[in-house]
Scaffold this active site. Sequence first.
Site, short mmCIF file in Angstrom:
data_model
loop_
_atom_site.label_atom_id
_atom_site.label_comp_id
_atom_site.label_asym_id
_atom_site.label_seq_id
_atom_site.Cartn_x
_atom_site.Cartn_y
_atom_site.Cartn_z
CE LYS A 1 -0.65 -5.76 2.78
NZ LYS A 1 -0.64 -5.47 1.38
CG HIS B 1 -0.44 -10.89 3.32
ND1 HIS B 1 -1.06 -10.16 2.32
CD2 HIS B 1 -1.43 -11.40 4.08
CE1 HIS B 1 -2.36 -10.23 2.47
NE2 HIS B 1 -2.62 -10.97 3.53
CG ASN B 2 0.28 -8.04 -0.76
OD1 ASN B 2 -0.21 -8.24 0.36
ND2 ASN B 2 0.12 -6.89 -1.38
CB SER C 1 -3.56 -7.30 4.54
OG SER C 1 -4.25 -8.15 3.64
CD GLU D 1 -3.85 -10.68 -1.87
OE1 GLU D 1 -4.13 -9.96 -2.84
OE2 GLU D 1 -3.62 -10.23 -0.73
NE ARG E 1 -1.58 15.57 -3.87
CZ ARG E 1 -2.17 15.85 -5.05
NH1 ARG E 1 -2.15 17.08 -5.53
NH2 ARG E 1 -2.78 14.91 -5.73
#
Length: 491
Positions: free
Chosen positions: A185, A188-189, A131, A192, A36
């Site tokens: 995802k 996954h986080n 990731s 984590e 941008r």
Amino acid sequence: MAQPTGDIGLIGLAVMGQNLILNMNDKGFTVVAHNRTTEKITHFLENEAKGTNIQGAYTIQELCAKLKRPRKIILLVKAGPAVDAFIAKLEPYLEPGDIIIDGGNSHYPDSIRRTKELEAKGLLFVGSGVSGGEEGARHGPSLMPGGSNAAWPAIKEIFQKTAAQAYGEPCCDWVGEGGAGHYVKMVHNGIEYGDMQLISEAYDILKRGLELSEDEIADIFFKWNKGVLDSFLIEITANILKYKDEDGEHVVNKILDSAGQKGTGKWTAIAALEAGSPVTLIGEAVFARCLSSLKEERIRASKVIAGPVKEPFRGDKQMFIDDLEQALYASKIISYTQGFMLMRETAQVEKWNLNYAGIAKMWRGGCIIKSVFLSDISSAFIKKGDLESLLFDDFFKKAIEKAQPGWRRVVAQAVLWGIPTPAFSTALAFFDGYRSEIVPANLLQAQRDYFGAHTFRVLPGKENERFQAGKDIHVNWTGRGGNVSASTYNT
């Protein structure tokens, strides 16, 4: 006009975007970069991208014109309205079959919506988890794409060559339709968050409990990283604990103990509550961060609220450290068990055909939770694709059995010391609840029926004329109530 030569476009030249572009260029793909703020494009082309095949595009129209069909464009911009804004800008310059890929940390319901909206216009959408942070983006992340199934053949080569490679396989495969990629995802986080909290609790036990120095604790983590706990997070923890400032003091001891979060762990906990899935460890990891943020309040509490008198450890220190390693391993097994249970539950609701062995493989390299342990998870699901729980797999059942005595000793000792272990403790509580044929929910149901006429069902073998099998039963416990029951629903 010259023939388009761009294999893929990418919008967003922050750290992740730049490194992913350089990675794809290294793998032989011609990438067209847009941002941008156009000054960033010029700076990138004249510096990091100098001498490469990377092209710049100063407008959306120019970006689309430089791409081969079907056009493939990755968005690496802030999740939320910015993604929708860029999609709206792209649409006038795209044709049926062109593919928009959101590589940010978007919430999976947004990806479900965007897939439907763009497919209705003849376009294809991919919501992909990415990731591995800066290092992963540059040299090979874990990629978790999902969305329009028809998009996968067109992006498969680029994604699988760009992704990390582990055990000779790419850490990327098609996850599923709709919002499946961003959902995986998100989980996954969440995992984590759990891994990081468990490691932090182990550090706290070694530091405050055994009163070891950072160097001594680092050496323990280095040793653990050669065994069953071999992982990226254990490795970096050891490195962090060794790192000293110019004055010789360990940097970790200079860091304010108030943790931040960007929301994906919270999303996982909320998704678990909505699904009625007991993902307790991730929930406790999120709450532990919330508690850490109450720094000023904790300081005041520490001065007026007394805990147990700390007594020096009189047992075998090495044995206790070995117990702690097993406690960490067992708790980690529980966390991943819960995460995969949540994915299974949501897949049934959303009608996603998730490949759980494939998901574990995608996490073996490139990502933050990469570990040797994930190969064992993949093997468990390869042996039994419809595995209800990792705790039913022989490998993990034996691992938990071996770890259980030390796990219990660690949690008990931490309680006696007054050292908080929300993740270790909830993992053990879940394990004990999961293996219990009978839990006290019978009393809960009686209480609910007593004060709210919410009904209950009778245990098999306890049926009679009054308490019939499969019926919602209400008892007039006091003799003063009526016989009308409230509506019943399951959580």
